[in-house]
Write an enzyme that holds these catalytic residues in place. Structure first.
Site, PDB file in Angstrom:
ATOM      1  N   ASP A 289      49.843 -15.256 -30.580  1.00 26.84           N
ATOM      2  CA  ASP A 289      49.154 -14.372 -31.523  1.00 26.84           C
ATOM      3  C   ASP A 289      48.307 -15.248 -32.447  1.00 26.84           C
ATOM      4  OD1 ASP A 289      48.463 -12.089 -33.248  1.00 26.84           O
ATOM      5  OD2 ASP A 289      50.166 -11.120 -32.289  1.00 26.84           O
ATOM      6  N   HIS A 330      46.171  -0.159 -26.292  1.00 30.41           N
ATOM      7  CA  HIS A 330      45.867   1.138 -26.922  1.00 30.41           C
ATOM      8  C   HIS A 330      45.010   0.984 -28.177  1.00 30.41           C
ATOM      9  CE1 HIS A 330      49.582   1.485 -29.849  1.00 30.41           C
ATOM     10  NE2 HIS A 330      48.961   0.325 -29.980  1.00 30.41           N
TER      11      HIS A 330
END
Length: 423
Positions: A289, A330
């Site tokens: 990340d 998403h």
């Protein structure tokens, strides 16, 4: 389409005033009440007996019963009054430390004591506490006297309480902006994360994540929300969901030595869960990340490796057994998803590597509000979406992947989409 701008009457005005007034104060579906009551009685016994899945089924039946018994007028007031004001009261209670104080004292607390503890005006506090009790966030034990319940004790914990300021600071104005935004865009599906309800609601030019990165406090709250929203839902790594042995069998290892790369994995809660549930699984676990997010990933199992990475760039871990994406795609419209998937495809070993996508797969009928509601959040904040099976297949085919199987635990949880590279 019937215009509602004052020049044309809505189609429902074909009913007379008296007729619509009668409909508005009558139960929405009285014919369903008896069957739902019987279902609830049966499921109550199953729940008491400890049958798996009975609680969620009972919850669904109870919700359906409330909806059937409730009049349209009552439903209107629930959406217009109860839900938004309940949210505001809970966030205010968090800010004042009400939930923490009640949870720290295992006894009923008089309002005067609570006012002193929170340094708040007692008249205002009375209004706050009455609303918190009305929405079951606390328990009223007497006149101006309150105690904690399980909801109180949960939001006394910062990791869970942060859901409320996160939604206020990142989402609520964007959701409120949806109707006006869609009207202005002639009801076209949003596909640009820099021109979606988020920019309109927050009066900003920034994308969601750029906006978030400029507020360290809000970023930390958002990461807390991401770490808890999966709690209590079926997990892909649980027995009976996805056969993890497909990944961990000794014959499925190569020289890379990497078992799972969690791409955009936040604070590492998925890999921590995997290590706890599959402690003997061989292979490296890598959490990827942004550096700022990884800095907040405390409490990771010592075997989990942190690796700063931008998933729009080349994937540095080549030939890993699995590349895992949890609630990443998403956030983005299809064209951007293709840019995220391309580096993963290039890094994967055909016939060996697996792409695991842990997200909602919206069913064609009977979709749950947790999935459809999140779909609207994605529309508002990102021009993203929760996708149907057909939409997933179309997207992944365009990206050069073949879906091997869509694994689903239950109707209330995210699925696991297992893919391989098309050679």
């Amino acid at each position: 389409m019937v215009e509602l701008n004052g020049t044309s009457a809505p189609a429902s005005d074909s009913h007379t005033g008296t007729q619509i007034d009668q409909i508005a104060v009558s139960p929405t579906a009285p014919d369903q009440v008896a069957n739902l009551a019987q279902t609830i009685a049966s499921l109550s016994k199953a729940f008491t007996a400890g049958e798996a899945g009975a609680r969620l089924q009972l919850l669904e039946a109870a919700d359906s019963l409330v909806s059937a018994l409730e009049t349209p007028r009552e439903t209107i007031l629930r959406y217009c009054w109860r839900n938004p004001t309940g949210f505001a009261a809970i966030e205010t209670g968090i800010n004042l430390g009400i939930f923490r104080y009640l949870s720290d004292h295992d006894r009923p607390i008089p309002i005067a004591e609570l006012a002193t503890a929170t340094a708040s005006d007692i008249v205002l506090l009375q209004r706050i506490m009455k609303q918190l009790n009305a929405v079951h966030a606390v328990t009223e034990t007497g006149r101006d006297e309150y105690t904690s319940n399980n909801f109180t004790r949960t939001v006394a914990n910062t990791r869970y309480a942060d859901a409320f300021p996160t939604i206020t600071g990142t989402t609520s104005p964007a959701i409120t902006a949806i109707p006006a935004f869609l009207r202005q865009t002639q009801y076209q599906n949003p596909t640009n994360g820099l021109a979606c309800p988020f920019q309109q609601g927050f009066n900003t030019k920034y994308s969601f994540f750029d906006f978030l990165s400029r507020d360290p406090t809000l970023s930390a709250q958002f990461n807390n929300l991401m770490s808890v929203y999966h709690q209590g839902r079926a997990s892909w790594m649980d027995p009976g969901f996805y056969p993890v042995e497909r990944l961990t069998h000794p014959s499925n290892h190569t020289d890379s030595g990497i078992l799972i790369v969690d791409v955009g994995g936040g604070k590492g809660h998925d890999l921590n869960e995997f290590r706890a549930k599959w402690p003997s699984a061989r292979g490296r676990l890598i959490l990827q990340d942004q550096p700022g997010v990884l800095a907040e990933a405390t409490g990771l199992h010592e075997s989990i490796e942190r690796m700063p990475h931008d998933f729009f760039t080349e994937q540095p871990c080549k030939g890993s057994r699995a590349y895992f994406l949890h609630s990443v795609l998403h956030d983005w419209p299809d064209d951007t998803c293709l840019k995220i998937l391309a580096p993963l495809r290039a890094a994967m070993t055909p016939g060996y590597s697996r792409l695991l996508i842990n997200e909602n797969v919206i069913p064609d009928r009977g979709a749950h509000w947790q999935a459809t509601g999140l779909d609207w959040v994605m529309m508002a904040d990102f021009a993203g979406a929760e996708r149907t099976e057909a939409q997933w297949r179309e997207l992944l085919t365009r990206a050069g992947f073949r879906i091997l199987k869509i694994w689903t635990g239950d109707a209330w949880s995210e699925s696991l989409i297992e893919c391989e590279v098309v050679e």
